[in-house]
Design a protein around this motif. Sequence first.
Motif, PDB file in Angstrom:
ATOM      1  N   TYR A 149       0.831  -1.210   0.000  1.00  7.47           N
ATOM      2  CA  TYR A 149       0.000   0.000   0.000  1.00  7.47           C
ATOM      3  C   TYR A 149       0.864   1.257   0.000  1.00  7.47           C
ATOM      4  O   TYR A 149       0.612   2.191  -0.756  1.00  7.47           O
ATOM      5  CB  TYR A 149      -0.946   0.022   1.194  1.00  7.47           C
ATOM      6  N   TRP A 150       1.884   1.276   0.872  1.00  7.19           N
ATOM      7  CA  TRP A 150       2.776   2.440   0.919  1.00  7.19           C
ATOM      8  C   TRP A 150       3.526   2.593  -0.391  1.00  7.19           C
ATOM      9  O   TRP A 150       3.719   3.712  -0.887  1.00  7.19           O
ATOM     10  CB  TRP A 150       3.753   2.327   2.094  1.00  7.19           C
ATOM     11  N   GLY A 151       3.948   1.481  -0.975  1.00  6.75           N
ATOM     12  CA  GLY A 151       4.663   1.534  -2.250  1.00  6.75           C
ATOM     13  C   GLY A 151       3.785   2.052  -3.371  1.00  6.75           C
ATOM     14  O   GLY A 151       4.213   2.888  -4.172  1.00  6.75           O
ATOM     15  N   SER A 152       2.550   1.570  -3.447  1.00  7.99           N
ATOM     16  CA  SER A 152       1.624   2.052  -4.479  1.00  7.99           C
ATOM     17  C   SER A 152       1.357   3.536  -4.314  1.00  7.99           C
ATOM     18  O   SER A 152       1.321   4.285  -5.300  1.00  7.99           O
ATOM     19  CB  SER A 152       0.296   1.281  -4.400  1.00  7.99           C
ATOM     20  N   THR A 153       1.169   3.958  -3.080  1.00  4.31           N
ATOM     21  CA  THR A 153       0.945   5.379  -2.816  1.00  4.31           C
ATOM     22  C   THR A 153       2.154   6.199  -3.259  1.00  4.31           C
ATOM     23  O   THR A 153       2.013   7.250  -3.896  1.00  4.31           O
ATOM     24  CB  THR A 153       0.655   5.607  -1.316  1.00  4.31           C
TER      25      THR A 153
END
Length: 162
Positions: A149-153
């Motif tokens: 999730y953090w990477g996609s964001t």
Amino acid sequence: QVDVTAMARLFSYVDVTDSGFIAAVLSIAFNPLFWNVVARWEHKTRALSRVFGSPHAACYCLGAVILMLNCVRSHCFTEAMKSQPKLEGLDCHWAYYLGLAILAVGTLFVISSFLALGFTGTFLGDYFGILMEAKVTSFPFSVLDNPMYWGSTAVYLGWSFM
């Protein structure tokens, strides 16, 4: 009393009536809603596993649908970014390279998460009864609780800067 000047200034940089912006917002909201509803429905009914003949086949098919929806979301996001007003302060080399660095870190977290979890671990295999042997604690999970999730964001934030 509330000072709305900051919000008014922000909205001068975002055209919320733009059809590309609306499509991007809808696709960003729809994707996780869709895959969570489908995964929970599968967990309760096992209907997809029966239709596809096995939990693995059903999980791979849902994963393929999620990947296609992510392509649509990325396209909508890109088109929205092209049509939105640009901040003058971000129209320079340092902003581009900052965005590139953020995008690279985000990509690192997304790819390393996928490699650590595998396809079924990434694409909701636990809802299909496909469980991993142990909790993944290696990189990137040793650094962040939700690296995908953090990477996609970070990918979308970096893309926005660029």
